[in-house]
Design a protein around this motif. Structure first.
Motif, PDB file in Angstrom:
ATOM      1  N   ILE A  55      62.087 -42.802  -4.879  1.00  0.00           N
ATOM      2  CA  ILE A  55      61.210 -44.279  -5.711  1.00  0.00           C
ATOM      3  C   ILE A  55      62.398 -44.889  -6.652  1.00  0.00           C
ATOM      4  O   ILE A  55      63.362 -43.917  -6.909  1.00  0.00           O
ATOM      5  CB  ILE A  55      59.817 -43.131  -6.810  1.00  0.00           C
ATOM      6  N   GLY A  56      62.172 -45.776  -7.607  1.00  0.00           N
ATOM      7  CA  GLY A  56      63.396 -47.229  -7.909  1.00  0.00           C
ATOM      8  C   GLY A  56      62.120 -47.949  -8.502  1.00  0.00           C
ATOM      9  O   GLY A  56      61.801 -48.111  -8.457  1.00  0.00           O
ATOM     10  N   ILE A  57      62.481 -46.977 -10.142  1.00  0.00           N
ATOM     11  CA  ILE A  57      62.006 -47.353 -11.384  1.00  0.00           C
ATOM     12  C   ILE A  57      63.180 -48.596 -12.210  1.00  0.00           C
ATOM     13  O   ILE A  57      64.187 -48.309 -11.920  1.00  0.00           O
ATOM     14  CB  ILE A  57      61.467 -46.833 -12.222  1.00  0.00           C
ATOM     15  N   ILE A  58      62.880 -49.776 -11.980  1.00  0.00           N
ATOM     16  CA  ILE A  58      63.179 -50.850 -13.086  1.00  0.00           C
ATOM     17  C   ILE A  58      62.654 -51.143 -14.266  1.00  0.00           C
ATOM     18  O   ILE A  58      61.405 -51.499 -14.687  1.00  0.00           O
ATOM     19  CB  ILE A  58      63.641 -52.778 -12.408  1.00  0.00           C
ATOM     20  N   ASN A  59      62.995 -50.389 -15.333  1.00  0.00           N
ATOM     21  CA  ASN A  59      62.509 -49.803 -16.716  1.00  0.00           C
ATOM     22  C   ASN A  59      63.002 -51.084 -17.949  1.00  0.00           C
ATOM     23  O   ASN A  59      64.236 -51.763 -17.243  1.00  0.00           O
ATOM     24  CB  ASN A  59      62.583 -48.899 -17.286  1.00  0.00           C
ATOM     25  N   LYS A  60      62.668 -51.527 -18.827  1.00  0.00           N
ATOM     26  CA  LYS A  60      63.023 -52.485 -19.434  1.00  0.00           C
ATOM     27  C   LYS A  60      62.042 -53.895 -19.376  1.00  0.00           C
ATOM     28  O   LYS A  60      63.789 -54.839 -19.934  1.00  0.00           O
ATOM     29  CB  LYS A  60      64.018 -52.296 -20.207  1.00  0.00           C
ATOM     30  N   VAL A  61      61.742 -53.980 -18.806  1.00  0.00           N
ATOM     31  CA  VAL A  61      61.641 -55.294 -17.603  1.00  0.00           C
ATOM     32  C   VAL A  61      61.161 -56.318 -19.112  1.00  0.00           C
ATOM     33  O   VAL A  61      61.459 -57.618 -19.099  1.00  0.00           O
ATOM     34  CB  VAL A  61      60.041 -55.573 -17.033  1.00  0.00           C
ATOM     35  N   ASP A  62      60.670 -55.791 -20.454  1.00  0.00           N
ATOM     36  CA  ASP A  62      60.366 -56.587 -21.497  1.00  0.00           C
ATOM     37  C   ASP A  62      61.935 -56.542 -21.797  1.00  0.00           C
ATOM     38  O   ASP A  62      61.522 -57.927 -22.921  1.00  0.00           O
ATOM     39  CB  ASP A  62      59.986 -55.511 -22.945  1.00  0.00           C
ATOM     40  N   LEU A  63      62.703 -56.584 -21.454  1.00  0.00           N
ATOM     41  CA  LEU A  63      63.921 -57.474 -22.358  1.00  0.00           C
ATOM     42  C   LEU A  63      65.330 -57.508 -21.424  1.00  0.00           C
ATOM     43  O   LEU A  63      66.290 -57.873 -21.834  1.00  0.00           O
ATOM     44  CB  LEU A  63      65.146 -56.024 -22.955  1.00  0.00           C
ATOM     45  N   ALA A  64      64.650 -57.868 -20.161  1.00  0.00           N
ATOM     46  CA  ALA A  64      65.331 -58.970 -19.057  1.00  0.00           C
ATOM     47  C   ALA A  64      66.222 -59.914 -19.727  1.00  0.00           C
ATOM     48  O   ALA A  64      67.202 -60.618 -19.490  1.00  0.00           O
ATOM     49  CB  ALA A  64      64.739 -59.056 -18.196  1.00  0.00           C
ATOM     50  N   GLU A  65      65.355 -61.115 -20.524  1.00  0.00           N
ATOM     51  CA  GLU A  65      65.998 -61.871 -20.811  1.00  0.00           C
ATOM     52  C   GLU A  65      66.769 -62.094 -22.023  1.00  0.00           C
ATOM     53  O   GLU A  65      67.807 -62.845 -21.988  1.00  0.00           O
ATOM     54  CB  GLU A  65      64.159 -62.643 -21.684  1.00  0.00           C
ATOM     55  N   ALA A  66      66.128 -61.529 -22.886  1.00  0.00           N
ATOM     56  CA  ALA A  66      67.703 -60.743 -24.380  1.00  0.00           C
ATOM     57  C   ALA A  66      68.628 -60.517 -23.877  1.00  0.00           C
ATOM     58  O   ALA A  66      69.879 -60.364 -24.283  1.00  0.00           O
ATOM     59  CB  ALA A  66      66.991 -59.856 -24.994  1.00  0.00           C
ATOM     60  N   VAL A  67      68.608 -59.759 -22.415  1.00  0.00           N
ATOM     61  CA  VAL A  67      70.683 -59.499 -21.531  1.00  0.00           C
ATOM     62  C   VAL A  67      70.283 -60.569 -20.981  1.00  0.00           C
ATOM     63  O   VAL A  67      71.964 -60.456 -20.520  1.00  0.00           O
ATOM     64  CB  VAL A  67      70.302 -58.152 -21.324  1.00  0.00           C
ATOM     65  N   GLY A  68      69.271 -61.320 -20.699  1.00  0.00           N
ATOM     66  CA  GLY A  68      70.236 -62.401 -18.759  1.00  0.00           C
ATOM     67  C   GLY A  68      70.133 -61.844 -17.866  1.00  0.00           C
ATOM     68  O   GLY A  68      70.949 -61.427 -17.288  1.00  0.00           O
ATOM     69  N   ALA A  69      69.444 -60.629 -17.837  1.00  0.00           N
ATOM     70  CA  ALA A  69      68.964 -60.214 -16.231  1.00  0.00           C
ATOM     71  C   ALA A  69      67.966 -60.538 -15.218  1.00  0.00           C
ATOM     72  O   ALA A  69      66.765 -61.062 -15.975  1.00  0.00           O
ATOM     73  CB  ALA A  69      68.676 -58.705 -16.189  1.00  0.00           C
ATOM     74  N   SER A  70      68.395 -60.537 -14.137  1.00  0.00           N
ATOM     75  CA  SER A  70      67.480 -61.162 -13.201  1.00  0.00           C
ATOM     76  C   SER A  70      66.984 -60.280 -12.785  1.00  0.00           C
ATOM     77  O   SER A  70      67.341 -58.959 -11.511  1.00  0.00           O
ATOM     78  CB  SER A  70      67.284 -61.765 -12.207  1.00  0.00           C
ATOM     79  N   VAL A  71      65.831 -59.563 -12.686  1.00  0.00           N
ATOM     80  CA  VAL A  71      64.987 -58.334 -12.032  1.00  0.00           C
ATOM     81  C   VAL A  71      64.528 -58.345 -10.218  1.00  0.00           C
ATOM     82  O   VAL A  71      65.064 -57.896  -9.958  1.00  0.00           O
ATOM     83  CB  VAL A  71      63.245 -58.540 -12.420  1.00  0.00           C
ATOM     84  N   GLU A  72      64.628 -59.960 -10.188  1.00  0.00           N
ATOM     85  CA  GLU A  72      64.877 -59.611  -8.722  1.00  0.00           C
ATOM     86  C   GLU A  72      66.339 -59.549  -8.031  1.00  0.00           C
ATOM     87  O   GLU A  72      65.989 -58.679  -6.727  1.00  0.00           O
ATOM     88  CB  GLU A  72      64.758 -61.881  -8.282  1.00  0.00           C
TER      89      GLU A  72
END
Ligand SMILES: Nc1nc2c(ncn2[C@@H]2O[C@H](COP(=O)(O)OP(=O)(O)OP(=O)(O)O)[C@@H](O)[C@H]2O)c(=O)[nH]1
Ligand SMILES: Nc1nc2c(ncn2[C@@H]2O[C@H](COP(=O)(O)OP(=O)(O)OP(=O)(O)O)[C@@H](O)[C@H]2O)c(=O)[nH]1
Ligand SMILES: [Mg+2]
Ligand SMILES: [Mg+2]
Ligand SMILES: [Zn+2]
Ligand SMILES: [Zn+2]
Lengths: 216, 216
Positions: free
Chosen positions: B163-180
């Motif tokens: 299982i792979g969890i991608i956490n803190k998705v609420d902060l993706a924009e603040a750090v400029g990360a692409s969850v995709e």
């Protein structure tokens, strides 16, 4: 088993220390000042190099970089695009750079065209402390998003470094972290450490960091 | 030097694998299902245990935990306050748990009063992959604040986990990360991995994670 492991460990770190001293002499011969950037995965090590490079260049420095990661060239591409001499080191299953790897990278860099060298270590708060690479200064960067207990948990790291950076202070509230606790823990681990709070994404604190790095 | 290191390395990991199998048998005898939580420093491992425990308890599970850190009892105090059986493991200068340490902790836990055991590993994306501890499932949690290249850089970690969890998705924009990008890289490293996006602070995704963990 454990005994064998520990004994070999001692030999390995001793050999590394010797090779780190050779790296240091090599750097000194070419008039290069090197700074090792340590910190957890994603704490902001590469962004620190990205933001500092133009400032150091404005102050007349000729900047180069060695970037370490387990796998891939994500960081290499970012630093290479700054148009400075850059070497990529992939450690594979190793969790830290060692002096031997850095020695090889030094031989591939145009050292006479560089007088300030960044060495970005692998993201890891433990093992890099035991493997000096020959740099003149060691800087540790943590970020508030790692939780405000990250400093307390890693005493050796802060004892080993001269400068401690607390990054992503813009996100302290979002994760519920106390920057004050982090500062207090740093001072407790190392009363001589110089502490700087940064928001690297916005460039906050970068001029002060350049001052610190260029001092003596 | 390097050759010695590698050979001893093979012995150490082989001995660890045998002891991990013994831990597994030990857990099975007591009807305990164990999950090893891996991930970088501060990715959300302890918060995952904090948020999952009441949900698992509501579903009738008797939860316990072993928490690993280099130093201190920050995580131990948080988990202990959930009033579940908890053991703290301090690894000192080691950057990962090993089966032998977990073996000792198992002997201190009331295994007959537990049927679901969390094992929180030390924050590190590299070495824990080589040191199974005897768990039935391995879960890796990364957070977007580590940068969206964190998955690409650590192939072995994602190959090793179910299982792979991608956490803190609420902060993706603040750090400029692409969850995709992170999802894509996980699938590329391990086409069988089950992916979950979470905001653990707000509890988003925790019920789904409980479903995944209790399945088979
Ligand atoms: N909001 C915010 N984001 C930041 C800050 N500093 C870095 N970031 C983001 O944090 C992520 C990680 O930054 P990097 O510079 O790649 O970190 P790193 O330490 O080099 O990461 P690794 O080399 O993978 O260990 C990136 O998405 C950055 O945009 C900051 O001060 N504030
Ligand atoms: N905004 C936000 N913060 C989170 C989320 N998940 C965890 N955090 C925060 O992230 C920090 C680290 O969380 P922990 O659970 O301590 O992480 P960890 O992986 O156990 O850390 P170590 O054990 O030190 O490696 C804490 O300040 C949490 O409050 C999330 O989804 N969103
Ligand atoms: Mg980097
Ligand atoms: Mg934790
Ligand atoms: Zn290690
Ligand atoms: Zn023993």
């Amino acid at each position: 088993m454990h005994k064998v492991e520990v004994n070999v460990g001692a030999n390995v770190t001793e050999a590394n220390r010797r090779e780190a001293e050779e790296n240091r002499e090599h750097l000194d011969e070419h008039g290069v000042k090197a700074v090792d950037i340590l910190g957890a995965v994603g704490s902001g090590k590469t962004m620190l190099i990205e933001k500092l490079t133009p400032i150091l260049q404005k102050r007349g420095m000729k900047v180069g970089a060695i970037v370490g990661d387990c796998y891939g060239d994500d960081d290499y591409q970012r630093i290479h695009s700054l148009k400075i001499p850059t070497q990529n080191l992939n450690t594979g299953t190793e969790c830290h750079l060692d002096a031997h790897m850095v020695h090889h990278a030094l031989h591939k860099l145009p050292l006479d065209d560089i007088n300030f060298l960044f060495i970005e270590n692998v993201g890891n708060m433990v093992c890099p402390t035991d493997f000096p690479v020959g740099s003149h200064k060691r800087v540790v960067i943590v970020s508030v998003t790692e939780g405000d207990d990250v400093v307390n948990k890693h005493p050796a790291m802060f004892r080993e470094c001269e400068i401690g950076i607390i990054n992503k202070v813009d996100l302290a509230e979002a994760v519920g972290a106390s920057v004050e606790r982090m500062e207090r823990d740093m001072k407790r681990h190392n009363s001589n450490i110089k502490i700087l709070k940064t928001n690297l994404k916005k460039g906050v604190g970068v001029e002060e960091l350049a001052d610190m790095l260029l001092k003596n």
